[in-house]
Design a protein around this motif. Structure first.
Motif, PDB file in Angstrom:
ATOM      1  N   GLN A  33       0.792  -1.222   0.000  1.00 57.15           N
ATOM      2  CA  GLN A  33       0.000   0.000   0.000  1.00 57.15           C
ATOM      3  C   GLN A  33       0.831   1.282   0.000  1.00 57.15           C
ATOM      4  O   GLN A  33       0.537   2.193  -0.770  1.00 57.15           O
ATOM      5  CB  GLN A  33      -0.974   0.004   1.171  1.00 57.15           C
ATOM      6  N   PRO A  34       1.891   1.403   0.811  1.00 57.72           N
ATOM      7  CA  PRO A  34       2.661   2.656   0.778  1.00 57.72           C
ATOM      8  C   PRO A  34       3.252   2.963  -0.601  1.00 57.72           C
ATOM      9  O   PRO A  34       3.221   4.104  -1.059  1.00 57.72           O
ATOM     10  CB  PRO A  34       3.765   2.427   1.818  1.00 57.72           C
ATOM     11  N   VAL A  35       3.775   1.946  -1.272  1.00 56.30           N
ATOM     12  CA  VAL A  35       4.373   2.148  -2.592  1.00 56.30           C
ATOM     13  C   VAL A  35       3.296   2.526  -3.599  1.00 56.30           C
ATOM     14  O   VAL A  35       3.467   3.450  -4.402  1.00 56.30           O
ATOM     15  CB  VAL A  35       5.109   0.862  -3.034  1.00 56.30           C
ATOM     16  N   LEU A  36       2.183   1.821  -3.561  1.00 56.83           N
ATOM     17  CA  LEU A  36       1.103   2.099  -4.504  1.00 56.83           C
ATOM     18  C   LEU A  36       0.479   3.474  -4.239  1.00 56.83           C
ATOM     19  O   LEU A  36       0.075   4.170  -5.161  1.00 56.83           O
ATOM     20  CB  LEU A  36       0.049   1.001  -4.435  1.00 56.83           C
ATOM     21  N   THR A  56     -10.062   2.649  -5.508  1.00 58.29           N
ATOM     22  CA  THR A  56     -10.778   2.207  -6.704  1.00 58.29           C
ATOM     23  C   THR A  56      -9.972   1.158  -7.461  1.00 58.29           C
ATOM     24  O   THR A  56     -10.508   0.133  -7.888  1.00 58.29           O
ATOM     25  CB  THR A  56     -11.084   3.412  -7.614  1.00 58.29           C
ATOM     26  N   ALA A  57      -8.672   1.402  -7.623  1.00 55.87           N
ATOM     27  CA  ALA A  57      -7.828   0.448  -8.343  1.00 55.87           C
ATOM     28  C   ALA A  57      -7.722  -0.873  -7.587  1.00 55.87           C
ATOM     29  O   ALA A  57      -7.755  -1.950  -8.201  1.00 55.87           O
ATOM     30  CB  ALA A  57      -6.442   1.048  -8.567  1.00 55.87           C
ATOM     31  N   LEU A  58      -7.616  -0.809  -6.265  1.00 55.97           N
ATOM     32  CA  LEU A  58      -7.547  -2.045  -5.483  1.00 55.97           C
ATOM     33  C   LEU A  58      -8.879  -2.798  -5.515  1.00 55.97           C
ATOM     34  O   LEU A  58      -8.894  -4.030  -5.497  1.00 55.97           O
ATOM     35  CB  LEU A  58      -7.123  -1.742  -4.044  1.00 55.97           C
ATOM     36  N   HIS A  71       0.721 -13.815  -9.972  1.00 53.75           N
ATOM     37  CA  HIS A  71       0.628 -12.898  -8.833  1.00 53.75           C
ATOM     38  C   HIS A  71       1.953 -12.192  -8.562  1.00 53.75           C
ATOM     39  O   HIS A  71       2.011 -11.297  -7.728  1.00 53.75           O
ATOM     40  CB  HIS A  71       0.144 -13.644  -7.587  1.00 53.75           C
ATOM     41  N   ARG A  72       3.003 -12.565  -9.290  1.00 58.01           N
ATOM     42  CA  ARG A  72       4.267 -11.833  -9.162  1.00 58.01           C
ATOM     43  C   ARG A  72       4.188 -10.507  -9.907  1.00 58.01           C
ATOM     44  O   ARG A  72       4.983  -9.611  -9.675  1.00 58.01           O
ATOM     45  CB  ARG A  72       5.414 -12.666  -9.711  1.00 58.01           C
ATOM     46  N   ALA A  73       3.218 -10.370 -10.804  1.00 58.00           N
ATOM     47  CA  ALA A  73       3.072  -9.149 -11.594  1.00 58.00           C
ATOM     48  C   ALA A  73       1.935  -8.273 -11.075  1.00 58.00           C
ATOM     49  O   ALA A  73       1.390  -7.460 -11.812  1.00 58.00           O
ATOM     50  CB  ALA A  73       2.825  -9.519 -13.056  1.00 58.00           C
ATOM     51  N   LEU A  74       1.587  -8.436  -9.810  1.00 58.85           N
ATOM     52  CA  LEU A  74       0.462  -7.667  -9.247  1.00 58.85           C
ATOM     53  C   LEU A  74       0.713  -6.170  -9.261  1.00 58.85           C
ATOM     54  O   LEU A  74      -0.205  -5.394  -9.530  1.00 58.85           O
ATOM     55  CB  LEU A  74       0.166  -8.128  -7.819  1.00 58.85           C
ATOM     56  N   ASP A  75       1.939  -5.749  -8.961  1.00 64.12           N
ATOM     57  CA  ASP A  75       2.224  -4.307  -8.949  1.00 64.12           C
ATOM     58  C   ASP A  75       1.937  -3.697 -10.315  1.00 64.12           C
ATOM     59  O   ASP A  75       1.344  -2.628 -10.405  1.00 64.12           O
ATOM     60  CB  ASP A  75       3.674  -4.040  -8.557  1.00 64.12           C
ATOM     61  N   GLY A  76       2.350  -4.374 -11.365  1.00 65.25           N
ATOM     62  CA  GLY A  76       2.077  -3.877 -12.708  1.00 65.25           C
ATOM     63  C   GLY A  76       0.587  -3.816 -12.991  1.00 65.25           C
ATOM     64  O   GLY A  76       0.095  -2.864 -13.606  1.00 65.25           O
ATOM     65  N   TYR A  77      -0.147  -4.840 -12.536  1.00 61.43           N
ATOM     66  CA  TYR A  77      -1.593  -4.864 -12.747  1.00 61.43           C
ATOM     67  C   TYR A  77      -2.253  -3.690 -12.018  1.00 61.43           C
ATOM     68  O   TYR A  77      -3.085  -2.974 -12.584  1.00 61.43           O
ATOM     69  CB  TYR A  77      -2.171  -6.193 -12.242  1.00 61.43           C
ATOM     70  N   VAL A  78      -1.871  -3.480 -10.761  1.00 67.85           N
ATOM     71  CA  VAL A  78      -2.476  -2.389  -9.968  1.00 67.85           C
ATOM     72  C   VAL A  78      -2.072  -1.036 -10.536  1.00 67.85           C
ATOM     73  O   VAL A  78      -2.899  -0.116 -10.625  1.00 67.85           O
ATOM     74  CB  VAL A  78      -2.096  -2.509  -8.477  1.00 67.85           C
ATOM     75  N   ARG A  79      -0.832  -0.893 -10.954  1.00 64.26           N
ATOM     76  CA  ARG A  79      -0.407   0.382 -11.554  1.00 64.26           C
ATOM     77  C   ARG A  79      -1.185   0.674 -12.833  1.00 64.26           C
ATOM     78  O   ARG A  79      -1.565   1.806 -13.095  1.00 64.26           O
ATOM     79  CB  ARG A  79       1.092   0.366 -11.823  1.00 64.26           C
ATOM     80  N   ARG A  80      -1.415  -0.344 -13.631  1.00 65.17           N
ATOM     81  CA  ARG A  80      -2.198  -0.161 -14.847  1.00 65.17           C
ATOM     82  C   ARG A  80      -3.630   0.221 -14.482  1.00 65.17           C
ATOM     83  O   ARG A  80      -4.227   1.091 -15.108  1.00 65.17           O
ATOM     84  CB  ARG A  80      -2.152  -1.440 -15.691  1.00 65.17           C
ATOM     85  N   ALA A  81      -4.185  -0.392 -13.432  1.00 65.10           N
ATOM     86  CA  ALA A  81      -5.531  -0.032 -12.981  1.00 65.10           C
ATOM     87  C   ALA A  81      -5.555   1.408 -12.485  1.00 65.10           C
ATOM     88  O   ALA A  81      -6.512   2.147 -12.738  1.00 65.10           O
ATOM     89  CB  ALA A  81      -5.997  -0.988 -11.880  1.00 65.10           C
ATOM     90  N   LEU A  82      -4.500   1.822 -11.778  1.00 67.34           N
ATOM     91  CA  LEU A  82      -4.413   3.215 -11.319  1.00 67.34           C
ATOM     92  C   LEU A  82      -4.409   4.163 -12.508  1.00 67.34           C
ATOM     93  O   LEU A  82      -5.153   5.152 -12.532  1.00 67.34           O
ATOM     94  CB  LEU A  82      -3.130   3.431 -10.497  1.00 67.34           C
ATOM     95  N   LEU A  83      -3.573   3.873 -13.472  1.00 68.61           N
ATOM     96  CA  LEU A  83      -3.449   4.744 -14.634  1.00 68.61           C
ATOM     97  C   LEU A  83      -4.745   4.792 -15.447  1.00 68.61           C
ATOM     98  O   LEU A  83      -5.207   5.869 -15.829  1.00 68.61           O
ATOM     99  CB  LEU A  83      -2.288   4.278 -15.511  1.00 68.61           C
TER     100      LEU A  83
END
Length: 186
Positions: A33-36, A56-58, A71-83
């Motif tokens: 969460q802090p990084v995201l 919203t992205a989460l 699930h190793r690519a979750l950060d990329g998935y969440v960042r794409r959802a954020l964007l």
């Protein structure tokens, strides 16, 4: 702190269980969460909007949790959802435009100084300060840039107050006589 709420996903969860059906999702959120949130802040520029954007992205990630294969690519998935979410919000924003006879001009800044000229003066000032002897430079920086009193400056440097006064006076005299500063000011 962002509190996760996902009504559609929680209704589909186990009926009586209070825990999330994906304990790895909650541990992922706690860990990342802090990084995201920093990423969301860089997209919005506003801490409150960033928390809403991340939530919203989460939520979108939680709904798609079973479909995410790696699930190793979750950060990329969440960042794409954020964007994608931020882009959608930006496109939906309402922009009011009004036709007018005259273009609005910004109010002139008191003194009328050009920002480029102000920056040139600041740069010239720093170059002039860097030409001062190390001890005088330290005293000028502590007194005028760090806004310390003469007593505080003397304590920091381990010298007397009189030494600070005389050294700062000599340094200011050198700065007044600096030819580069004279060219920029005129």
């Amino acid at each position: 702190m962002t509190t996760l709420v996902c009504t559609s996903a929680s209704k589909a969860a186990a009926p009586a269980a209070q825990t999330l059906p994906y304990p790895s999702f909650s541990s992922y959120v706690r860990a990342r969460q802090p990084v995201l949130l920093r990423t969301a802040r860089s997209l919005t520029g506003n801490p409150s909007d960033a928390e809403d954007l991340l939530q919203t992205a989460l939520t979108k990630t939680y709904v798609a949790w079973e479909r995410i294969e790696d699930h190793r690519a979750l950060d990329g998935y969440v960042r794409r959802a954020l964007l994608n979410t931020r882009t959608s919000q930006w496109r939906k924003r309402k922009v009011d435009e009004f036709a007018c006879d005259e273009l609005p001009e910004p109010e002139p800044v008191p003194g009328g100084d050009d920002p480029a000229e102000q920056q040139a003066l600041r740069d010239a000032m720093w170059r002039a300060i860097m030409r001062l002897p190390a001890r005088q430079r330290a005293m000028v920086v502590l007194r005028y840039y760090e806004d310390l009193s003469e007593v505080q400056t003397a304590e920091v440097l381990g010298v007397s107050v009189g030494t600070v006064k005389s050294a700062v006076s000599r340094a200011l005299g050198k700065l007044r006589e600096d030819s580069e500063l004279g060219l920029v000011r005129s």
